[in-house]
Each structure stands twice: as structure tokens, then as C-alpha cells.
Design a protein around this motif. Sequence first.
Motif, PDB file in Angstrom:
ATOM      1  N   GLN A 101      24.092  65.631  48.615  1.00 62.79           N
ATOM      2  CA  GLN A 101      23.184  65.592  47.517  1.00 62.79           C
ATOM      3  C   GLN A 101      22.331  64.498  47.733  1.00 62.79           C
ATOM      4  O   GLN A 101      22.396  63.137  48.030  1.00 62.79           O
ATOM      5  CB  GLN A 101      23.983  65.300  46.135  1.00 62.79           C
ATOM      6  N   ASN A 138      29.611  65.762  50.040  1.00 64.28           N
ATOM      7  CA  ASN A 138      30.405  65.263  48.839  1.00 64.28           C
ATOM      8  C   ASN A 138      29.599  65.847  47.601  1.00 64.28           C
ATOM      9  O   ASN A 138      28.508  65.441  47.542  1.00 64.28           O
ATOM     10  CB  ASN A 138      30.308  63.675  48.755  1.00 64.28           C
ATOM     11  N   LEU A 139      30.077  66.828  46.880  1.00 65.12           N
ATOM     12  CA  LEU A 139      29.636  67.527  45.773  1.00 65.12           C
ATOM     13  C   LEU A 139      29.950  67.092  44.459  1.00 65.12           C
ATOM     14  O   LEU A 139      29.897  67.856  43.475  1.00 65.12           O
ATOM     15  CB  LEU A 139      29.856  69.088  45.990  1.00 65.12           C
ATOM     16  N   GLU A 140      30.454  65.809  44.583  1.00 66.14           N
ATOM     17  CA  GLU A 140      30.937  65.449  43.091  1.00 66.14           C
ATOM     18  C   GLU A 140      29.837  65.022  42.192  1.00 66.14           C
ATOM     19  O   GLU A 140      28.463  64.753  42.884  1.00 66.14           O
ATOM     20  CB  GLU A 140      31.850  64.011  43.191  1.00 66.14           C
ATOM     21  N   VAL A 141      29.886  64.936  41.023  1.00 70.01           N
ATOM     22  CA  VAL A 141      28.767  64.637  39.999  1.00 70.01           C
ATOM     23  C   VAL A 141      28.147  63.421  40.268  1.00 70.01           C
ATOM     24  O   VAL A 141      28.770  62.391  40.092  1.00 70.01           O
ATOM     25  CB  VAL A 141      29.311  64.961  38.567  1.00 70.01           C
ATOM     26  N   GLN A 170      27.060  55.931  49.727  1.00 72.50           N
ATOM     27  CA  GLN A 170      28.423  56.370  49.701  1.00 72.50           C
ATOM     28  C   GLN A 170      29.371  55.043  50.035  1.00 72.50           C
ATOM     29  O   GLN A 170      28.769  54.128  50.739  1.00 72.50           O
ATOM     30  CB  GLN A 170      28.603  57.160  51.004  1.00 72.50           C
TER      31      GLN A 170
END
Length: 301
Positions: free
Chosen positions: A171, A230-233, A212
Motif C-alpha cells: 500500500q 501488508n494489506l492492513e488498514v 513498516q
Amino acid sequence: MSLSSVDISLAIEKKISQTNDEAEPKFLVTPGDVITRDAGFMRGHGTYMGTDDVLYASVAGVVDRVNKLISVLPLKTRYNGEIGDVVVGRIVEVQQKRWRVDTNSRLDSVLALASVNLPGGELRRRGAEDELSMRKYLNEGDLISAEVQNIYHDGSLSLHTRSLKYGKLGQGCLLKVSPSLVKRRKTHFHQLPCGASIILGNNGFIWISPTQGGGEMDTSEGGGGGFTQNLEVVPESERETIARLRNVVLCLAENCTMLWDTSIMYAWEASTKYSIPELLNMDAMRDVAHLTQQRLQMDME
């Protein structure tokens, strides 16, 4: 009624004045300008020989002289890769044992299956099973960071992602600037104090992403060989940081200021008096770029 005097400069005057500077190794030229009248030089890229045996410039740029070879390096051009360059690219096609990557150059670059880390970091020969799983690794539209491994005879680039700092990008925000504005440095991966990470691709593609945890930028969390994301909000505060950093880079690029970690951080500090949308205003862009150039000039002194 009084007539005001008018100063007219003819193009021929500029051409004549530059013939006196033939001994200078480098100067700016525009198309049609005389580079040299000597017959002992070889014609390189960006030049042509007239019927009067005079060497002229065919593009706007800087004259580059290597022994007897004279060429003109254009100020604005497509990316011409060099071995070791860090690039950001987008997968445009999956082919047999390789991916084709858009790297802002004349031709698509090539990322071979043998030039990537396998998931889990396995070290073995790539077989038919790996070839069938290529779309699981990288699919059309995926963004990657890579390094130029080789340059083919036609000018296309061969890439590799064998280091764990390269691989699929998750992202973030992609920016495109002129490749000539990205300053060549020892490292192009930066974790900025403002709370975001940035990859300054030599090809003019700039990737801004949330920082990160764990120190050095690592696109391969969990030992995925550079293919995991990493597709976390992303929290709102980090999204605002990325948006401001994007606008700061645009401020510098619009005003032809070289991009590297120091200039970007100086521009970030100069931009704090503006809101994020205000940074897209042309006056604000010029102000931020001017303050940045002043600080850089003070550092040089």
C-alpha cells in the motif's frame, strides 16, 4: 505620441556567439545551435552534420565531449538505465519464464523468473511448477522495486529482485517525475523522520508508503521472498503524512529541484505552514521550493 524603443534579438546572433565557446567542454544548446566547426570530431547522439560540415545540436541539452566524440545529453528524456540503478516499475505482461515491466524507458524491461527470490527464500532451480505459479508471485498491475542487472543490445533492461529489500510493493502512493531530477545516491530507500518511507527510483517513479516496523525497509515480511503484502488498514494520520509528502515532492519536481532525502526533508519542514490541499497551489509550490533551494545553498556554503 512617443515611440518606445524595442530591442530585437535575432536567433542568428546566438548561433554566432556560441562559436566562440567551442573550447568549452560543456554548455547548453538548443536545436540548430552550432556545437563546433572543427572537422576532427565524431558525431554522437543528439547531433547532426550540416551540408557545410558544421556540427549542430538536434535536441536541447548539455554538450558532452568524450575524447573526439561529441554528443548532446537531453534535459528531458525517457529513462536510460545503468547497471545498478534502483527502479520502481509496474508489471504489464506475464510471459514464459519472465515478466515484462514498465520502467518509464523506451522499451519494457524484463524480469526473469530466475532473477527473483522464491517464496520462503528457497535456493533451487526453477522448474515447470514455478513457471505455472508465476501469476501467484507477480500479476499484471503489480508494482515492484528492482535493480538493473544488465542492459540488452536494443537498450531494454534486465532486472532482478534477489535482495530482500526489493520485491512487490504493497500500500502506498506512486509518483512520476522526470528521471533527471532524481539525484544518484548510495541508497534510494529511505525511512524519513516524518513517518513515511520513500523509494526514489532512478527511472523517475517514486514510491511513498507507510513506514513498516523493524528498522530497514523490508518488503518481504514473514519470509515471503518479496511477494507478500501488508494489506492492513492504514491509519488516517499516516495517510495524511503520505499525502503531504506526495505534494512536497510535486512542489520540488514542478520547480526543477533535485530530489534526494535531504531536499525532501527540507521541503517537508518548509511546507508545515500550509495545509495539504494548499500545497497544490502554484504560489505555495514556488514558496516551498524556493525555501528548500535557499537551505541547500546555505549547506553548500
